[in-house]
Design a protein around this motif. Structure first.
Motif, PDB file in Angstrom:
ATOM      1  N   GLU A   1      35.112 -22.655  27.787  1.00 11.31           N
ATOM      2  CA  GLU A   1      34.503 -23.746  27.017  1.00 11.31           C
ATOM      3  C   GLU A   1      33.486 -23.247  25.994  1.00 11.31           C
ATOM      4  O   GLU A   1      32.932 -24.040  25.230  1.00 11.31           O
ATOM      5  CB  GLU A   1      33.816 -24.739  27.973  1.00 11.31           C
ATOM      6  CG  GLU A   1      34.768 -25.489  28.883  1.00 11.31           C
ATOM      7  CD  GLU A   1      35.596 -26.534  28.135  1.00 11.31           C
ATOM      8  OE1 GLU A   1      35.470 -26.652  26.892  1.00 11.31           O
ATOM      9  OE2 GLU A   1      36.385 -27.238  28.783  1.00 11.31           O
ATOM     10  N   VAL A   2      33.185 -21.929  25.998  1.00  5.77           N
ATOM     11  CA  VAL A   2      32.150 -21.388  25.111  1.00  5.77           C
ATOM     12  C   VAL A   2      32.740 -20.280  24.248  1.00  5.77           C
ATOM     13  O   VAL A   2      33.064 -19.200  24.739  1.00  5.77           O
ATOM     14  CB  VAL A   2      30.951 -20.834  25.912  1.00  5.77           C
ATOM     15  CG1 VAL A   2      29.911 -20.239  24.969  1.00  5.77           C
ATOM     16  CG2 VAL A   2      30.327 -21.927  26.776  1.00  5.77           C
TER      17      VAL A   2
ATOM     18  N   THR B   1      23.803 -14.257  27.413  1.00  9.76           N
ATOM     19  CA  THR B   1      24.581 -15.119  28.299  1.00  9.76           C
ATOM     20  C   THR B   1      24.436 -16.565  27.858  1.00  9.76           C
ATOM     21  O   THR B   1      23.331 -17.043  27.597  1.00  9.76           O
ATOM     22  CB  THR B   1      24.090 -14.982  29.756  1.00  9.76           C
ATOM     23  OG1 THR B   1      24.157 -13.615  30.150  1.00  9.76           O
ATOM     24  CG2 THR B   1      24.935 -15.808  30.699  1.00  9.76           C
ATOM     25  N   TYR B   2      25.571 -17.249  27.768  1.00  4.75           N
ATOM     26  CA  TYR B   2      25.566 -18.669  27.451  1.00  4.75           C
ATOM     27  C   TYR B   2      26.665 -19.306  28.286  1.00  4.75           C
ATOM     28  O   TYR B   2      27.857 -19.039  28.087  1.00  4.75           O
ATOM     29  CB  TYR B   2      25.816 -18.873  25.957  1.00  4.75           C
ATOM     30  CG  TYR B   2      25.626 -20.298  25.485  1.00  4.75           C
ATOM     31  CD1 TYR B   2      24.596 -21.100  25.972  1.00  4.75           C
ATOM     32  CD2 TYR B   2      26.475 -20.854  24.533  1.00  4.75           C
ATOM     33  CE1 TYR B   2      24.417 -22.397  25.530  1.00  4.75           C
ATOM     34  CE2 TYR B   2      26.317 -22.154  24.078  1.00  4.75           C
ATOM     35  CZ  TYR B   2      25.275 -22.917  24.580  1.00  4.75           C
ATOM     36  OH  TYR B   2      25.098 -24.214  24.149  1.00  4.75           O
ATOM     37  N   GLY B   3      26.273 -20.143  29.247  1.00  2.00           N
ATOM     38  CA  GLY B   3      27.247 -20.612  30.226  1.00  2.00           C
ATOM     39  C   GLY B   3      27.751 -19.411  30.994  1.00  2.00           C
ATOM     40  O   GLY B   3      26.968 -18.586  31.479  1.00  2.00           O
ATOM     41  N   ASP B   4      29.064 -19.269  31.101  1.00  2.00           N
ATOM     42  CA  ASP B   4      29.656 -18.097  31.750  1.00  2.00           C
ATOM     43  C   ASP B   4      30.131 -17.043  30.744  1.00  2.00           C
ATOM     44  O   ASP B   4      30.787 -16.072  31.124  1.00  2.00           O
ATOM     45  CB  ASP B   4      30.850 -18.522  32.626  1.00  2.00           C
ATOM     46  CG  ASP B   4      30.391 -19.209  33.910  1.00  2.00           C
ATOM     47  OD1 ASP B   4      29.217 -19.056  34.287  1.00  2.00           O
ATOM     48  OD2 ASP B   4      31.221 -19.907  34.533  1.00  2.00           O
ATOM     49  N   THR B   5      29.818 -17.258  29.483  1.00  2.00           N
ATOM     50  CA  THR B   5      30.156 -16.266  28.467  1.00  2.00           C
ATOM     51  C   THR B   5      29.050 -15.218  28.396  1.00  2.00           C
ATOM     52  O   THR B   5      27.867 -15.567  28.312  1.00  2.00           O
ATOM     53  CB  THR B   5      30.361 -16.922  27.089  1.00  2.00           C
ATOM     54  OG1 THR B   5      31.591 -17.654  27.107  1.00  2.00           O
ATOM     55  CG2 THR B   5      30.426 -15.890  25.974  1.00  2.00           C
TER      56      THR B   5
ATOM     57  N   GLU C   1      17.305 -23.713  28.115  1.00  2.00           N
ATOM     58  CA  GLU C   1      18.401 -24.668  28.142  1.00  2.00           C
ATOM     59  C   GLU C   1      18.737 -25.048  26.711  1.00  2.00           C
ATOM     60  O   GLU C   1      17.848 -25.452  25.942  1.00  2.00           O
ATOM     61  CB  GLU C   1      18.018 -25.924  28.935  1.00  2.00           C
ATOM     62  CG  GLU C   1      18.039 -25.742  30.434  1.00  2.00           C
ATOM     63  CD  GLU C   1      19.442 -25.523  30.980  1.00  2.00           C
ATOM     64  OE1 GLU C   1      20.391 -26.167  30.472  1.00  2.00           O
ATOM     65  OE2 GLU C   1      19.597 -24.707  31.901  1.00  2.00           O
TER      66      GLU C   1
ATOM     67  N   PRO D   1      31.825 -28.147  23.739  1.00  2.00           N
ATOM     68  CA  PRO D   1      32.801 -27.390  24.543  1.00  2.00           C
ATOM     69  C   PRO D   1      34.138 -27.302  23.813  1.00  2.00           C
ATOM     70  O   PRO D   1      34.501 -28.210  23.051  1.00  2.00           O
ATOM     71  CB  PRO D   1      32.920 -28.217  25.829  1.00  2.00           C
ATOM     72  CG  PRO D   1      31.663 -29.029  25.887  1.00  2.00           C
ATOM     73  CD  PRO D   1      31.291 -29.311  24.468  1.00  2.00           C
TER      74      PRO D   1
ATOM     75  N   ARG E   1      23.649 -25.938  28.281  1.00  2.00           N
ATOM     76  CA  ARG E   1      23.871 -24.695  29.031  1.00  2.00           C
ATOM     77  C   ARG E   1      22.655 -23.795  28.900  1.00  2.00           C
ATOM     78  O   ARG E   1      21.898 -23.893  27.942  1.00  2.00           O
ATOM     79  CB  ARG E   1      25.112 -23.946  28.511  1.00  2.00           C
ATOM     80  CG  ARG E   1      26.432 -24.625  28.792  1.00  2.00           C
ATOM     81  CD  ARG E   1      27.589 -23.803  28.219  1.00  2.00           C
ATOM     82  NE  ARG E   1      28.877 -24.354  28.587  1.00  2.00           N
ATOM     83  CZ  ARG E   1      29.462 -25.366  27.975  1.00  2.00           C
ATOM     84  NH1 ARG E   1      28.852 -25.934  26.946  1.00  2.00           N
ATOM     85  NH2 ARG E   1      30.644 -25.814  28.362  1.00  2.00           N
ATOM     86  N   LYS E   2      22.528 -22.883  29.838  1.00  2.00           N
ATOM     87  CA  LYS E   2      21.423 -21.926  29.773  1.00  2.00           C
ATOM     88  C   LYS E   2      21.810 -20.798  28.820  1.00  2.00           C
ATOM     89  O   LYS E   2      22.863 -20.187  28.939  1.00  2.00           O
ATOM     90  CB  LYS E   2      21.112 -21.359  31.156  1.00  2.00           C
ATOM     91  CG  LYS E   2      19.870 -20.450  31.179  1.00  2.00           C
ATOM     92  CD  LYS E   2      19.525 -20.019  32.585  1.00  2.00           C
ATOM     93  CE  LYS E   2      18.932 -21.185  33.359  1.00  2.00           C
ATOM     94  NZ  LYS E   2      18.454 -20.758  34.704  1.00  2.00           N
TER      95      LYS E   2
ATOM     96  N   ASP F   1      33.761 -17.664  29.079  1.00  2.00           N
ATOM     97  CA  ASP F   1      33.827 -19.050  29.526  1.00  2.00           C
ATOM     98  C   ASP F   1      34.797 -19.783  28.598  1.00  2.00           C
ATOM     99  O   ASP F   1      34.600 -19.799  27.383  1.00  2.00           O
ATOM    100  CB  ASP F   1      32.426 -19.666  29.425  1.00  2.00           C
ATOM    101  CG  ASP F   1      32.346 -21.078  29.995  1.00  2.00           C
ATOM    102  OD1 ASP F   1      33.366 -21.790  29.955  1.00  2.00           O
ATOM    103  OD2 ASP F   1      31.260 -21.478  30.451  1.00  2.00           O
TER     104      ASP F   1
END
Length: 708
Positions: free
Chosen positions: A120-121, A31-35, A7, A163, A11-12, A118
């Motif tokens: 936001e990322v 991977t970071y968030g949905d990116t 974390e 974000p 975000r993970k 993502d």
């Protein structure tokens, strides 16, 4: 297949290897968030016979990553890459390049591909960290790991990896890259933030980086390949000693030759004499001899700076080269300046255009429109070279973006100054920090063009020489001082604070004390340069250039925008065609129509036509209209193009009228007054009410409207 995750900043963050791209020498699925970013690294099996690091870094954002189809004609990603992709590739390249072992001449390629985006990322910091991880798990020798974070400041608090939507509230946007021991790169912009806060943000970011470094170490332990045995090229101590003995006298002269051209010429002469003196011993070993030669020159220069506090051109560490500038050097441009600092010189030109000329940038995540654009060009003649002219290089795009970021906080918004603004900087001569000269020149050219910038911006490049505990910080570095030094630190800003910075560190790290001293020294230099700039042009010109497009603003009822545009744009195109040199920008929400033209007559003609097309009938107002058709009950009169009303038979005259045609016929001009407009928008006209009025009153009313 191996995966590590943690974390991180809400975000993970995960790094995975062994799942995809297994034929690459190193592959990371980050991977970071949905990116999601895939970074691969491959090195050639055979060494190349070159005397430089053959590293290439590519970064690409796939449109499918954001669920979009490319807007280009071919409907596929552009091969060369967008400015964002090029800037990000440079962000990956710059901190990684110094961490390869000396003499590594195996062609090496890093490719970062954004597979999922993502909104936001921003994937840039993910790609930098993943590139380091890919090298860590590969067989390629690499002195890592490094990692990257973005830091912002929102409501006075530092935020790591904020974000994208939060960045709009942030007064800074910095990308910081570091190793366990030190910061290795910083790049970003700020909204006139004081130096001490910028420094706090950088060292705050360095602490945040450490968990990402630990994650890479964990993955390397699980999945890392053994590093290939690589030894740095052997040093021929005997040959090295001979080169130094033969070159010493000449190189001492080189490093005290102030002029760049003369210095380069003398350096070549000295090297040629060294080769001649070595004779057969140098045959086939010219590259090795050159390496010893350049290494010795670097030692002599650094020793002179440390022991004597003397620089190549005789300046002290904090001295700035002579500055001169001249504005309005080009008679037909909107704003122009030649800015010179020592042997670095730029010609910057500001051009104003209509909002429709703003730059549209189609990216996977969003479509961006820029009303302020800065382009930087570095032609070969500026360094006395002969090369074919091509499109802008990555370096040119990077330098242009740095200067653009420096000026963006002070450029007025489109609402405040309704123009698209383009600045072009052509480097005419280069000997260190042409990007910071561009910042100074661009500021003056905007002021010369009459752009009401909020504050003047200046830029300076700082250098560093560090030998053990001895430190010399250099202001306004030359090209050779950059090449042989330990830091290239560019700082731009106003009197209030920093607007942009870029720092590349070539040693293991710098302390907070060194950073603080460098920022303070840069601030002092910036204030000095700003004062020199004010002597040339103290404030933006009150009037625009005679050749800049003038803007006339007409406000119409938003409901009339459709009438102005016309079917398929026919009406507005007709106005543009009839008036010639005009551009028309329409805001369909507010009804504000802006007309741009270098000709006042053309602009006024277009404004008049816009008003005619969009005007609305007013009760009690007189109009000179034309009868379009006659009926038994009255006559229809067009009071202005596209708008007509009815003169009922009872409103034709003061006496009783038996037949409409006794008074009016089709095609007649008639003075009428609007007596009513019903709920359905139907206009009732009266000839009778206008009989006592004069056509001169109508003309006077129109003249008053034009003046308003």
């Amino acid at each position: 297949m191996h995966k590590v995750e943690k974390e991180f900043a809400g975000r993970k963050f995960s790094l995975e290897t062994g799942k995809v791209a297994k034929q690459a020498h190193g592959a990371i699925w980050a991977t970071y968030g949905d990116t999601v970013v895939l970074v691969t690294v491959v090195a050639s099996e055979e060494a190349k016979d070159v005397d430089f690091l053959p590293l290439s870094v590519e970064y690409q954002e796939m449109y499918y990553a954001a669920g979009r189809i490319p807007g280009s004609y071919f409907r596929r990603e552009v091969g060369k890459g967008s400015e964002k992709e090029i800037i990000t590739a440079r962000l990956i390249d710059r901190p990684i390049r110094p961490l390869f072992p000396k003499g590594w001449c195996y062609e090496t390629q890093i490719i970062a591909t954004v597979l999922s985006l993502d909104p936001e990322v921003d994937p840039d910091v993910v790609a930098i960290t993943a590139a380091s991880a890919a090298l860590e798990v590969s067989h390629i020798p690499f002195e890592g790991p490094i990692a990257a974070v973005r830091v912002g400041r929102i409501n006075g608090e530092f935020v790591v990896n904020p974000p994208a939507s939060f960045l709009k509230q942030s007064d800074m946007n910095l990308v910081v890259v570091g190793s366990e021991e030190a910061i290795v790169m910083v790049e970003g912009m700020a909204n006139e933030v004081p130096e001490e806060i910028v420094q706090e943000a950088i060292f705050f970011a360095h602490e945040q980086i450490k968990p990402l470094l630990a994650l890479q170490k964990e993955l390397k332990e699980k999945a890392g390949k053994p590093k290939i045995a690589f030894e740095e090229p052997a040093v021929d101590e005997e040959l090295k000693k001979k080169v130094r003995e033969l070159a010493e006298e000449g190189l001492k002269e080189v490093i005290t030759t102030a002029q760049k051209v003369a210095r380069n010429k003398r350096r070549k002469e000295v090297f040629k004499k060294v080769l001649e003196a070595l004779g057969e011993e140098a045959v086939g070993r010219e590259a090795e001899v050159r390496e010893y030669f350049e290494e010795f020159e670097k030692e002599l220069l650094r020793a002179m700076l440390i022991k004597e506090n003397r620089r190549i051109d005789g300046r002290g560490p904090e001295d700035i080269r002579p500055i001169w500038a001249e504005v309005s050097v080009l008679p037909r441009t909107h704003g122009s300046v030649i800015f010179t600092r020592g042997e670095t010189q730029v010609l910057t030109v500001a051009t104003l255009g209509s909002p429709e000329e703003e730059q549209r940038i189609d990216m996977p995540g969003e479509e961006v429109f820029k009303h302020f654009i800065l382009h930087y060009n570095f032609p070969p003649f500026c360094v006395g070279e002969v090369k074919p002219l091509r499109g802008p290089s990555r370096r040119e795009i990077g330098h242009g973006m740095l200067a653009e970021r420096a000026l963006t906080p002070v450029v007025p918004s489109e609402d405040e100054f309704p123009y698209t603004i383009r600045v072009v900087s052509d480097v005419l001569e280069s000997n260190g920090s042409s990007s910071m000269a561009t910042v100074c020149g661009a500021t003056l050219s905007l002021m010369d063009a009459g752009v009401p910038i909020k504050a003047m911006v200046a830029g300076i490049a700082m250098g560093l020489i560090k030998e053990d505990d001895q430190v010399v910080i250099l202001t306004d570095i030359l090209g050779d001082e950059d090449r042989m030094g330990d830091m290239d630190f560019k700082v731009a800003g106003t009197e209030k604070g920093v607007t942009a910075l870029q720092m590349d560190i070539k040693i293991t790290g710098i302390t907070q004390d060194i950073m603080s001293r460098a920022l303070a020294q840069a601030k002092k230099a910036r204030f000095f340069i700003l004062e020199k700039m004010r002597e040339v042009l103290p404030e933006p010109r009150e009037k625009l250039s005679a050749y800049a497009p003038k803007v006339l603003t007409v406000t119409i009822n938003p409901e009339k925008v459709r009438d102005l545009i016309g079917p398929g744009g026919k009406t507005i195109k007709g106005i543009i065609s009839a008036c010639g040199d005009v551009k028309i920008d329409v805001d369909d929400k507010t009804g504000v129509v802006r007309i741009y033209s270098s000709s006042s007559e053309a602009a006024e003609k277009a404004a008049k036509m816009v008003k005619e097309v969009t005007q609305e009938a007013e009760v009690g107002k007189l109009y000179l209209g034309k009868v379009t058709r006659v009926a038994d009950f009255g006559a229809f009169v067009e009071i202005f193009p596209g708008t007509e009303g009815l003169v009922h038979i009872s409103q034709l005259d003061n006496r009783r009228v038996k037949n409409v045609t006794d008074i009016l016929k089709e095609g007649d001009e008639v003075l009428v007054k609007v007596i009513d407009i019903d709920k359905m928008g139907r206009i009732k006209l009266s000839r009778k009410a206008a009989l006592s009025e004069s056509i001169k009153e109508v003309e006077a009313t129109e003249e008053n409207k034009e003046q308003e």
